[in-house]
Scaffold this motif. Structure first.
Motif, PDB file in Angstrom:
ATOM      1  N   SER A 271       0.849  -1.194   0.000  1.00 32.84           N
ATOM      2  CA  SER A 271       0.000   0.000   0.000  1.00 32.84           C
ATOM      3  C   SER A 271       0.885   1.244   0.000  1.00 32.84           C
ATOM      4  N   VAL A 272       0.279   2.391  -0.300  1.00 34.82           N
ATOM      5  CA  VAL A 272       1.000   3.659  -0.354  1.00 34.82           C
ATOM      6  C   VAL A 272       0.744   4.408   0.947  1.00 34.82           C
ATOM      7  N   THR A 273       1.793   4.675   1.693  1.00 28.21           N
ATOM      8  CA  THR A 273       1.629   5.240   3.037  1.00 28.21           C
ATOM      9  C   THR A 273       1.130   6.679   3.010  1.00 28.21           C
ATOM     10  N   ASN A 274       1.458   7.437   1.992  1.00 30.35           N
ATOM     11  CA  ASN A 274       1.019   8.829   1.895  1.00 30.35           C
ATOM     12  C   ASN A 274      -0.051   8.985   0.822  1.00 30.35           C
ATOM     13  N   GLU A 275      -0.915   7.990   0.717  1.00 33.72           N
ATOM     14  CA  GLU A 275      -1.856   7.950  -0.399  1.00 33.72           C
ATOM     15  C   GLU A 275      -2.811   9.138  -0.423  1.00 33.72           C
ATOM     16  N   GLU A 276      -3.300   9.573   0.712  1.00 33.43           N
ATOM     17  CA  GLU A 276      -4.267  10.681   0.685  1.00 33.43           C
ATOM     18  C   GLU A 276      -3.644  11.955   0.134  1.00 33.43           C
ATOM     19  N   ASP A 277      -2.409  12.250   0.526  1.00 34.86           N
ATOM     20  CA  ASP A 277      -1.717  13.408  -0.045  1.00 34.86           C
ATOM     21  C   ASP A 277      -1.504  13.214  -1.537  1.00 34.86           C
ATOM     22  N   LEU A 278      -1.140  12.008  -1.921  1.00 35.55           N
ATOM     23  CA  LEU A 278      -0.917  11.705  -3.328  1.00 35.55           C
ATOM     24  C   LEU A 278      -2.195  11.887  -4.140  1.00 35.55           C
ATOM     25  N   ILE A 279      -3.293  11.394  -3.623  1.00 37.63           N
ATOM     26  CA  ILE A 279      -4.583  11.507  -4.307  1.00 37.63           C
ATOM     27  C   ILE A 279      -4.979  12.965  -4.454  1.00 37.63           C
ATOM     28  N   CYS A 280      -4.762  13.753  -3.424  1.00 34.85           N
ATOM     29  CA  CYS A 280      -5.114  15.169  -3.452  1.00 34.85           C
ATOM     30  C   CYS A 280      -4.343  15.896  -4.556  1.00 34.85           C
ATOM     31  N   CYS A 281      -3.053  15.624  -4.650  1.00 35.26           N
ATOM     32  CA  CYS A 281      -2.217  16.280  -5.662  1.00 35.26           C
ATOM     33  C   CYS A 281      -2.600  15.848  -7.074  1.00 35.26           C
ATOM     34  N   LEU A 282      -2.811  14.548  -7.261  1.00 33.11           N
ATOM     35  CA  LEU A 282      -3.167  14.061  -8.592  1.00 33.11           C
ATOM     36  C   LEU A 282      -4.536  14.576  -9.018  1.00 33.11           C
ATOM     37  N   GLY A 283      -5.475  14.614  -8.078  1.00 32.11           N
ATOM     38  CA  GLY A 283      -6.801  15.117  -8.400  1.00 32.11           C
ATOM     39  C   GLY A 283      -6.797  16.581  -8.774  1.00 32.11           C
ATOM     40  N   ALA A 284      -5.907  17.358  -8.137  1.00 33.65           N
ATOM     41  CA  ALA A 284      -5.804  18.784  -8.454  1.00 33.65           C
ATOM     42  C   ALA A 284      -5.119  19.018  -9.795  1.00 33.65           C
ATOM     43  N   HIS A 285      -4.234  18.105 -10.182  1.00 37.76           N
ATOM     44  CA  HIS A 285      -3.444  18.290 -11.402  1.00 37.76           C
ATOM     45  C   HIS A 285      -4.145  17.751 -12.648  1.00 37.76           C
ATOM     46  N   PHE A 286      -4.932  16.675 -12.472  1.00 41.34           N
ATOM     47  CA  PHE A 286      -5.582  16.044 -13.629  1.00 41.34           C
ATOM     48  C   PHE A 286      -7.093  16.027 -13.414  1.00 41.34           C
ATOM     49  N   ALA A 287      -7.808  16.698 -14.317  1.00 44.92           N
ATOM     50  CA  ALA A 287      -9.263  16.775 -14.194  1.00 44.92           C
ATOM     51  C   ALA A 287      -9.898  15.402 -14.329  1.00 44.92           C
ATOM     52  N   GLY A 288      -9.245  14.504 -15.077  1.00 47.30           N
ATOM     53  CA  GLY A 288      -9.804  13.180 -15.317  1.00 47.30           C
ATOM     54  C   GLY A 288      -9.275  12.123 -14.376  1.00 47.30           C
ATOM     55  N   PHE A 289      -8.875  12.529 -13.181  1.00 54.62           N
ATOM     56  CA  PHE A 289      -8.316  11.576 -12.215  1.00 54.62           C
ATOM     57  C   PHE A 289      -9.435  10.824 -11.497  1.00 54.62           C
TER      58      PHE A 289
END
Length: 398
Positions: A271-289
């Motif tokens: 699993s990814v230990t910092n997943e929530e931060d990762l998801i937040c960044c990817l969601g902000a950067h890619f509209a189709g995330f």
């Protein structure tokens, strides 16, 4: 096939009854292969993205490898035992103490099944409680077993069991196919996913026989002689059976990217230990995330999600087997550790996908969990959009 012999080995710990143990031998499906020449392709090292210049290791995908892309052969064995029990689903005993099967991962039958290991030798325990609790039941006629010991894992189910069912349809001999019905089989593959998938690949007139836990005596069993994943051919059949439209193109421009992130819940291996931060960044950067948990989805919904994606991002795990349903040109970014398997690199090659092995700088060697740097993953996504799809036709036969 050599018969098992009684064990009188001094290495066996005291307290074990010698008369209750016989030497055990595993042939493995590979050892029963016919003489037909196998088609092998030489696969180069996978494209890699190192999270940091300081990363001082490379995973297995950094090496050249070979991939079996032939069809299955099938072989019949008469008067065998089939074990359909936890940690032994698909274990076939062709003679006393002589088994067919591949020892793999958590599916090893010894330590939790009737086969045990002392030092480097395997033994069958004739006094094991499972044997007394499950009297042998007779199944008349020939049966085909499409799965092996690893069949409870989604990867092996998707690329081996389902493909075996499909390839068996080419045989002029119609043989009923054995499939599991007991709850113990479905600890990794949800029952509804399993049942939907096997129904989608069922051929006209093909008969399924579902077995509960138990030990079965079969007049004849038919099994594939190889375990492989380089020649998956049933995708169109599944799309048609499930009514999934096979249309659309895979976009490569940033404004059209559909990023599918296949998540693993906290506490799971890899699993990814910092997943929530990762998801937040990817969601902000890619509209189709989009983030998904495959265990919450039907088989059809999983396929739709992968076919709709421009880029699939995921830790190494069985759910990545669904890239066989991706459209050619789809990007695949897989998080890699030193001993991560290369099966998804191989699948990407034969499916004409754009693959990138993402090598994180930081991971926990005990839990195999990753710490993924969001800015570096975004950079890797930009890299994979520029790669050309892999071409299996360009590979050298080996």
């Amino acid at each position: 096939i050599r018969a098992a012999v009684p064990c009188f080995d001094p290495a066996v710990p005291r307290g074990k009854e010698e008369d209750n143990l016989v030497r055990a031998t595993f042939l493995g499906f590979r050892d029963s292969r016919s003489s037909r020449i196998t088609r092998i392709l030489v696969v180069p090292a996978a494209p890699m993205f190192l999270e940091s210049d300081a990363t001082d290791w490379r995973p297995w995908a950094n090496n050249q490898s070979r991939l079996d892309v032939d069809e299955h052969d099938f072989k019949a064995y008469r008067n065998v035992r089939l074990y359909m029990l936890p940690f032994m689903y698909g274990l076939i005993e062709v003679d006393d103490g002589v088994f067919l099967g591949s020892l793999i991962g958590g599916c090893n039958p010894y330590t939790q099944g009737i086969v045990t290991r002392f030092d480097d030798q395997l033994y069958k325990d004739l006094a094991h409680p499972l044997l007394e609790a499950n009297p042998e039941r007779k199944l008349d006629g020939a049966k085909l077993v499409p799965f092996r010991l690893a069949g409870t894992y989604y990867f092996h189910f998707a690329v081996e069991t389902l493909q075996t069912i499909v390839e068996s349809q080419q045989s002029p001999r119609s043989i009923p196919i054995i499939l599991p019905r007991s709850a113990g089989f479905f600890d990794r593959v949800p029952r509804q996913v399993h049942d939907s998938a096997v129904e989608a690949v069922r051929g006209k007139g093909q008969i399924y026989e579902f077995l509960e836990d138990g030990i079965y005596r079969l007049d004849e069993v038919v099994v594939p002689t190889r375990v492989k994943y380089g020649n998956i051919t049933y995708q169109k059949q599944v799309l048609d059976a499930l009514g999934i439209a096979d249309s659309g193109e895979t976009g490569r421009h940033a404004e059209n990217l559909k990023i599918l992130y296949v998540a693993r819940r906290p506490g799971m291996v890899r699993s990814v230990t910092n997943e929530e931060d990762l998801i937040c960044c990817l969601g902000a950067h890619f509209a189709g995330f989009r983030r998904i948990y495959l265990e919450d989805m039907s088989f059809a919904d999983q396929i739709v999600a992968f076919r709709d994606a421009t880029i699939v991002v995921a830790p190494h795990g069985g759910g990545l087997a669904n890239i066989i349903f991706c459209r050619p040109g789809t990007g695949v970014i897989e998080f890699h550790l030193p001993d991560t398997g290369i099966m998804y690199w191989h699948l990407s090659v034969v499916q004409q996908l754009r693959y990138l092995a993402y090598v994180p700088e930081s991971y926990d060697p005990t839990t195999l969990s990753y710490l993924i740097q969001p800015d570096r993953l975004i950079a890797a996504i930009e890299v994979v959009t520029k790669l050309e799809p892999d071409d299996p036709g360009s590979l050298t036969p080996g």
